[in-house]
Design a protein around this motif. Structure first.
Motif, PDB file in Angstrom:
ATOM      1  N   ALA A 196     -20.183-130.013  19.151  1.00 12.91           N
ATOM      2  CA  ALA A 196     -20.718-131.002  20.078  1.00 12.91           C
ATOM      3  C   ALA A 196     -22.139-131.392  19.693  1.00 12.91           C
ATOM      4  N   VAL A 197     -22.956-130.392  19.339  1.00  8.06           N
ATOM      5  CA  VAL A 197     -24.337-130.664  18.933  1.00  8.06           C
ATOM      6  C   VAL A 197     -24.357-131.436  17.621  1.00  8.06           C
ATOM      7  N   SER A 198     -23.438-131.109  16.731  1.00  9.45           N
ATOM      8  CA  SER A 198     -23.350-131.815  15.454  1.00  9.45           C
ATOM      9  C   SER A 198     -23.039-133.298  15.668  1.00  9.45           C
ATOM     10  N   LYS A 199     -22.131-133.582  16.588  1.00  7.29           N
ATOM     11  CA  LYS A 199     -21.791-134.972  16.885  1.00  7.29           C
ATOM     12  C   LYS A 199     -22.986-135.724  17.454  1.00  7.29           C
ATOM     13  N   LEU A 200     -23.745-135.067  18.318  1.00  2.63           N
ATOM     14  CA  LEU A 200     -24.929-135.701  18.886  1.00  2.63           C
ATOM     15  C   LEU A 200     -25.975-135.971  17.802  1.00  2.63           C
ATOM     16  N   ALA A 201     -26.132-135.010  16.899  1.00  2.00           N
ATOM     17  CA  ALA A 201     -27.089-135.183  15.806  1.00  2.00           C
ATOM     18  C   ALA A 201     -26.694-136.372  14.928  1.00  2.00           C
ATOM     19  N   ASN A 202     -25.394-136.515  14.668  1.00  2.00           N
ATOM     20  CA  ASN A 202     -24.922-137.657  13.874  1.00  2.00           C
ATOM     21  C   ASN A 202     -25.143-138.979  14.612  1.00  2.00           C
ATOM     22  N   THR A 203     -24.919-138.954  15.919  1.00  2.00           N
ATOM     23  CA  THR A 203     -25.106-140.162  16.722  1.00  2.00           C
ATOM     24  C   THR A 203     -26.564-140.604  16.734  1.00  2.00           C
ATOM     25  N   PHE A 204     -27.458-139.642  16.920  1.00  2.00           N
ATOM     26  CA  PHE A 204     -28.874-139.958  17.046  1.00  2.00           C
ATOM     27  C   PHE A 204     -29.605-140.010  15.710  1.00  2.00           C
ATOM     28  N   GLY A 205     -28.933-139.621  14.630  1.00  2.00           N
ATOM     29  CA  GLY A 205     -29.523-139.735  13.301  1.00  2.00           C
ATOM     30  C   GLY A 205     -30.559-138.679  12.972  1.00  2.00           C
ATOM     31  N   ILE A 206     -30.614-137.604  13.770  1.00  2.00           N
ATOM     32  CA  ILE A 206     -31.589-136.550  13.512  1.00  2.00           C
ATOM     33  C   ILE A 206     -31.151-135.278  14.239  1.00  2.00           C
ATOM     34  N   ALA A 207     -31.423-134.118  13.620  1.00  2.00           N
ATOM     35  CA  ALA A 207     -31.083-132.844  14.251  1.00  2.00           C
ATOM     36  C   ALA A 207     -32.002-132.606  15.433  1.00  2.00           C
ATOM     37  N   GLY A 208     -31.459-132.015  16.490  1.00  2.00           N
ATOM     38  CA  GLY A 208     -32.243-131.766  17.686  1.00  2.00           C
ATOM     39  C   GLY A 208     -33.090-130.503  17.577  1.00  2.00           C
ATOM     40  N   ARG A 209     -33.951-130.318  18.544  1.00  2.00           N
ATOM     41  CA  ARG A 209     -34.772-129.108  18.641  1.00  2.00           C
ATOM     42  C   ARG A 209     -33.971-128.023  19.358  1.00  2.00           C
ATOM     43  N   VAL A 210     -33.944-126.825  18.791  1.00  2.00           N
ATOM     44  CA  VAL A 210     -33.182-125.721  19.375  1.00  2.00           C
ATOM     45  C   VAL A 210     -34.085-124.900  20.291  1.00  2.00           C
TER      46      VAL A 210
END
Length: 285
Positions: A187-201
C-alpha cells in the motif's frame, strides 16, 4: 504485523523504511559489538508530493462540488449526497418503475439521513470512540465533532473543529485483490508511486501518541498519513496544514494526564514514608 516483518518487506520494496532499525539486525550486531549503531535521524518534515493530494471521497461528476478544507458539516453532507447518488446510479438503471423503484429511492434517502445523524460531538462526556483506533485524532471540550460515511464495511470519518472540516480518515482493507494493496508495504509502495516520492517513515511512538507505524507526505495544503492498523487494514489520514499549524490555539483545553498523581496525594506522600509536616505545609501555603 510485527515490526521486523513489516520493515523487512518495506526494505525489499525500497521505500526508505530502512530508516527504522530492525530489531533482528540490532540484536545480531550486538553480539559482534557491544555498541549498536544509532538509527538514522528521522526527517523533521514529510516530503512534498509531486502530485497534489485530493480529498476523498469525491463524486465522479467533474461538475459536482468536491470536498475542501473549512467546509461546514452541511456542506460536507451535500457532497456526500452526490457520492451516495452516484453509488446507486447502476441500481436505478436496472430498477423498473413501481414499488421497487420507490423502495430504492427510500434506501438512498435513508443513507443520506444516516450520514447527517452520525455526528458525534466531543464535548465534556467521553464517547465510545475512545475504544477505537481513532483515539488520539480528536480532543474533548474544544468544539470538535465527527461525521461518518459508511458503505458496507468501508468507513470514512470527517473531523471538524469549530464546525470546520480539517481532517478525513479513510479506513481501507488490505489483502489479495484489494485496490489499496495486499499488505501495508505494498500500500505504501503504491502511494509512493502515485506521489512520485518515497514517504517519511515514522515508527510507533507511544509516548507521543503514535500507536503504530506511519508513512507521511504533504503538499501545499494537505498532510497525508498512511497508518498501519493491522495485517489487513490501513487508514489514510488527510489533514489541513493550516489547522495543524494552529492546533495548540484551537485546542485550549488540554486532556488530563490519566497516569498523573493527584496533587493532594503527592503532597501527603514522603520518600521516607513519614507523615507530612503541618508546619512545613503551612509555610508552603
Amino acid at each position: 504485523m510485527k515490526a521486523k516483518r513489516l520493515l523487512g518487506a518495506a526494505l525489499a520494496l525500497g521505500l526508505g523504511l530502512g530508516a527504522v532499525t530492525s530489531t533482528t539486525i540490532v540484536e545480531a550486531q550486538g553480539k559482534k559489538s557491544s555498541k549498536a549503531p544509532a538509527a538514522p535521524a528521522i526527517a523533521a518534515t514529510p516530503p512534498t508530493t509531486k502530485l497534489s493530494i485530493a480529498l476523498i471521497p469525491r463524486a465522479q461528476d467533474k461538475k459536482a462540488k468536491t470536498l475542501s478544507w473549512g467546509m461546514t458539516p452541511a456542506q460536507v453532507a451535500s457532497v456526500i449526497d452526490k457520492v451516495i447518488d452516484e453509488s446507486h446510479a447502476e441500481d436505478f438503471r436496472k430498477t423498473p418503475g413501481g414499488p421497487n423503484l420507490t423502495k430504492l429511492e427510500q434506501q438512498v434517502q435513508q443513507e443520506k439521513i444516516e450520514f447527517k445523524q452520525s455526528r458525534v460531538d466531543f464535548g465534556a462526556t467521553p464517547t465510545g470512540i475512545d475504544s477505537t483506533p481513532l483515539k488520539g485524532e480528536y480532543t474533548y471540550n474544544n468544539k470538535e465533532a465527527m461525521l461518518t460515511y459508511e458503505r458496507g464495511k468501508a468507513k470514512t470519518h470527517f473531523f471538524f473543529i469549530q464546525d470546520r472540516l480539517w481532517k478525513i480518515i479513510d479506513e481501507r482493507t488490505l489483502g489479495e485483490g484489494s485496490k489499496a494493496g495486499k499488505d501495508y508495504a505494498e500500500a505504501v509502495s503504491k502511494l509512493a508511486n502515485t506521489f512520485g516520492i518515497a514517504g517519511r517513515v515514522l515508527p510507533a511512538d507511544f509516548d507521543n501518541g503514535r500507536y503504530s507505524t506511519e508513512v507521511d507526505w504533504k503538499d501545499a495544503s494537505t498532510h497525508l498519513r498512511a497508518v498501519q492498523r493491522h495485517d489487513t487494514a490501513l487508514a489514510i489520514i488527510l489533514e489541513d496544514n493550516v489547522t495543524l499549524g494552529n492546533l495548540d490555539a484551537l485546542r485550549p483545553n488540554k486532556p488530563a494526564d490519566d497516569n498523573g498523581i493527584d496533587p493532594a496525594v503527592a503532597a501527603a506522600v514522603r520518600k521516607d514514608g513519614a507523615p507530612p509536616d503541618p508546619k512545613q505545609d503551612e509555610k508552603k501555603k
